[in-house]
Design a protein around this motif. Structure first.
Motif, PDB file in Angstrom:
ATOM      1  N   VAL A  54       0.618  -1.001  -0.391  1.00 26.96           N
ATOM      2  CA  VAL A  54      -0.273   0.079  -0.004  1.00 26.96           C
ATOM      3  C   VAL A  54       0.680   1.307  -0.133  1.00 26.96           C
ATOM      4  CG1 VAL A  54      -2.240  -1.003   0.902  1.00 26.96           C
ATOM      5  CG2 VAL A  54      -0.237  -0.487   2.148  1.00 26.96           C
ATOM      6  N   ALA A  55       2.587   1.277   0.721  1.00 24.57           N
ATOM      7  CA  ALA A  55       2.674   2.132   0.064  1.00 24.57           C
ATOM      8  C   ALA A  55       4.970   1.874   0.089  1.00 24.57           C
ATOM      9  CB  ALA A  55       3.175   2.740   1.187  1.00 24.57           C
ATOM     10  N   TYR A  56       5.162   2.730  -0.326  1.00 31.37           N
ATOM     11  CA  TYR A  56       6.928   2.018  -0.376  1.00 31.37           C
ATOM     12  C   TYR A  56       7.390   3.340  -0.563  1.00 31.37           C
ATOM     13  CZ  TYR A  56       6.373   3.249  -5.628  1.00 31.37           C
ATOM     14  OH  TYR A  56       6.230   3.378  -6.082  1.00 31.37           O
ATOM     15  N   LEU A  57       8.705   3.384  -0.277  1.00 24.45           N
ATOM     16  CA  LEU A  57       9.886   4.345   0.286  1.00 24.45           C
ATOM     17  C   LEU A  57      11.209   3.538  -0.820  1.00 24.45           C
ATOM     18  CD1 LEU A  57      11.123   6.341   3.002  1.00 24.45           C
ATOM     19  CD2 LEU A  57      13.055   5.482   1.937  1.00 24.45           C
ATOM     20  N   PHE A  58      11.834   4.176  -2.047  1.00 28.16           N
ATOM     21  CA  PHE A  58      13.383   3.900  -2.383  1.00 28.16           C
ATOM     22  C   PHE A  58      14.312   4.382  -2.169  1.00 28.16           C
ATOM     23  CE2 PHE A  58      10.904   1.351  -5.888  1.00 28.16           C
ATOM     24  CZ  PHE A  58      10.070   0.049  -5.278  1.00 28.16           C
ATOM     25  N   GLY A  59      15.460   4.079  -1.520  1.00 30.60           N
ATOM     26  CA  GLY A  59      16.821   4.985  -1.354  1.00 30.60           C
ATOM     27  C   GLY A  59      17.810   3.815  -1.184  1.00 30.60           C
ATOM     28  N   LEU A  83       1.114   7.377   6.247  1.00 27.83           N
ATOM     29  CA  LEU A  83       1.728   6.269   5.822  1.00 27.83           C
ATOM     30  C   LEU A  83       3.453   6.387   5.283  1.00 27.83           C
ATOM     31  CD1 LEU A  83      -0.939   3.635   3.627  1.00 27.83           C
ATOM     32  CD2 LEU A  83       0.123   3.407   6.013  1.00 27.83           C
ATOM     33  N   ALA A  84       3.179   7.451   4.247  1.00 30.24           N
ATOM     34  CA  ALA A  84       4.830   7.968   3.342  1.00 30.24           C
ATOM     35  C   ALA A  84       5.845   8.775   5.212  1.00 30.24           C
ATOM     36  CB  ALA A  84       4.040   9.618   2.590  1.00 30.24           C
ATOM     37  N   ARG A  85       5.045   9.309   5.951  1.00 33.78           N
ATOM     38  CA  ARG A  85       5.734  10.336   7.558  1.00 33.78           C
ATOM     39  C   ARG A  85       5.737   8.765   7.753  1.00 33.78           C
ATOM     40  NH1 ARG A  85       5.123  14.860  10.213  1.00 33.78           N
ATOM     41  NH2 ARG A  85       3.663  14.947   8.475  1.00 33.78           N
ATOM     42  N   HIS A  86       5.458   7.747   7.637  1.00 36.45           N
ATOM     43  CA  HIS A  86       5.707   6.770   8.540  1.00 36.45           C
ATOM     44  C   HIS A  86       6.771   5.944   7.976  1.00 36.45           C
ATOM     45  CE1 HIS A  86       5.293   3.514  11.402  1.00 36.45           C
ATOM     46  NE2 HIS A  86       5.094   2.357  10.100  1.00 36.45           N
ATOM     47  N   LEU A  87       6.848   5.618   6.945  1.00 36.78           N
ATOM     48  CA  LEU A  87       8.503   5.193   6.000  1.00 36.78           C
ATOM     49  C   LEU A  87       9.424   6.976   6.082  1.00 36.78           C
ATOM     50  CD1 LEU A  87       6.288   3.519   2.734  1.00 36.78           C
ATOM     51  CD2 LEU A  87       8.154   2.504   3.924  1.00 36.78           C
ATOM     52  N   TYR A  88       8.672   7.643   5.958  1.00 41.76           N
ATOM     53  CA  TYR A  88      10.438   8.417   6.150  1.00 41.76           C
ATOM     54  C   TYR A  88      10.621   8.383   7.373  1.00 41.76           C
ATOM     55  CZ  TYR A  88      10.232  11.501   1.925  1.00 41.76           C
ATOM     56  OH  TYR A  88      10.478  12.390   0.784  1.00 41.76           O
ATOM     57  N   ASP A  89       9.900   8.438   8.506  1.00 41.27           N
ATOM     58  CA  ASP A  89      10.204   7.726  10.196  1.00 41.27           C
ATOM     59  C   ASP A  89      11.446   6.873  10.158  1.00 41.27           C
ATOM     60  OD1 ASP A  89       9.142  10.380  10.478  1.00 41.27           O
ATOM     61  OD2 ASP A  89       7.661   9.837  11.719  1.00 41.27           O
ATOM     62  N   HIS A  90      10.999   5.510   9.317  1.00 41.50           N
ATOM     63  CA  HIS A  90      11.697   4.791   9.384  1.00 41.50           C
ATOM     64  C   HIS A  90      12.610   4.057   8.541  1.00 41.50           C
ATOM     65  CE1 HIS A  90      12.098  -0.116   9.630  1.00 41.50           C
ATOM     66  NE2 HIS A  90      11.809   0.063   8.646  1.00 41.50           N
ATOM     67  N   PHE A  91      12.790   5.026   7.489  1.00 37.13           N
ATOM     68  CA  PHE A  91      13.924   5.279   6.742  1.00 37.13           C
ATOM     69  C   PHE A  91      15.114   5.950   7.150  1.00 37.13           C
ATOM     70  CE2 PHE A  91      16.538   7.488   3.335  1.00 37.13           C
ATOM     71  CZ  PHE A  91      17.214   6.341   2.823  1.00 37.13           C
ATOM     72  N   THR A  92      14.652   7.250   8.106  1.00 36.93           N
ATOM     73  CA  THR A  92      15.581   8.484   9.320  1.00 36.93           C
ATOM     74  C   THR A  92      16.523   7.263  10.062  1.00 36.93           C
ATOM     75  OG1 THR A  92      14.669  10.017   8.351  1.00 36.93           O
ATOM     76  CG2 THR A  92      15.470  10.247  10.061  1.00 36.93           C
ATOM     77  N   ALA A  93      15.441   6.496  11.041  1.00 34.38           N
ATOM     78  CA  ALA A  93      15.739   6.137  11.601  1.00 34.38           C
ATOM     79  C   ALA A  93      16.902   5.044  11.496  1.00 34.38           C
ATOM     80  CB  ALA A  93      14.990   5.111  12.261  1.00 34.38           C
ATOM     81  N   ARG A  94      16.317   4.385  10.532  1.00 35.73           N
ATOM     82  CA  ARG A  94      17.818   2.962  10.289  1.00 35.73           C
ATOM     83  C   ARG A  94      19.167   4.032   9.323  1.00 35.73           C
ATOM     84  NH1 ARG A  94      17.106  -1.980   8.971  1.00 35.73           N
ATOM     85  NH2 ARG A  94      18.716  -1.566   6.687  1.00 35.73           N
ATOM     86  N   ALA A  95      18.926   5.128   8.922  1.00 41.32           N
ATOM     87  CA  ALA A  95      20.188   6.219   8.282  1.00 41.32           C
ATOM     88  C   ALA A  95      21.432   6.301   8.812  1.00 41.32           C
ATOM     89  CB  ALA A  95      19.487   7.185   7.019  1.00 41.32           C
ATOM     90  N   VAL A  96      20.120   7.036  10.397  1.00 42.61           N
ATOM     91  CA  VAL A  96      21.055   7.007  11.753  1.00 42.61           C
ATOM     92  C   VAL A  96      22.198   6.036  11.959  1.00 42.61           C
ATOM     93  CG1 VAL A  96      20.920   7.904  14.083  1.00 42.61           C
ATOM     94  CG2 VAL A  96      19.412   9.460  11.587  1.00 42.61           C
TER      95      VAL A  96
END
Length: 160
Positions: A54-59, A83-96
């Motif tokens: 239902v949502a995705y993020l590629f980075g 959902l987009a905000r949730h994906l951004y938060d997840h990606f950002t936490a992993r990036a940190v």
């Protein structure tokens, strides 16, 4: 809120087969390069409802220490649910956790919805004032005459 999970080959195939459900048509097909699954898979995440993406993020995480968000898609039927905000938060936490101190996203000056969304997440555009003093752009970012809005956000310790 449904958890973000790593994008699988099955998820990727579903996404590229159903681009119109996310983007209205398949105009974004060329931006969905399989390298985001095959080479940067630990930075490709989805949110599923059952078996449906239902949502995705590629980075990816770049040298620097910089994280880059390339694409975020949410099915039209699932928008305005965070959902987009949730994906951004997840990606950002992993990036940190990988040592990143900045995350960046790029859009066109005409994509006011994307610019507004990124600003709501604390991103700021960099560059010089655009046409008519509008949103700052990086001139010729996409080649001669193709300006882009580069949005940046500091992350991690000392983000100031």
């Amino acid at each position: 809120m449904t958890d973000c999970v790593r994008c699988s080959k099955r998820d990727y195939d579903q996404i590229v087969s159903e681009l119109a459900a996310f983007w209205g048509d398949d105009r974004m097909r060329a931006l969905h390069h399989p390298m985001f699954l095959n080479e940067f898979g630990d930075c490709a995440h989805v949110v599923r409802e059952g078996e449906q993406v239902v949502a995705y993020l590629f980075g990816f995480v770049a040298p620097g220490p910089l994280a880059y968000i390339h694409l975020v898609g949410v099915r039209a039927t699932h928008r305005h649910r965070g959902l987009a905000r949730h994906l951004y938060d997840h990606f950002t936490a992993r990036a940190v956790t990988q040592g990143c101190r900045q995350v960046r996203a790029i859009t066109s000056p005409q994509n006011t919805g994307s610019i507004r969304f990124h600003r709501s997440l604390g991103f700021a555009p960099v560059g010089e004032p655009g046409a008519d003093g509008g949103v700052p752009v990086v001139r010729d970012y996409g080649g001669p005459g193709v300006d882009r809005v580069v949005l940046e956000k500091r992350i991690g310790p000392g983000k100031g």
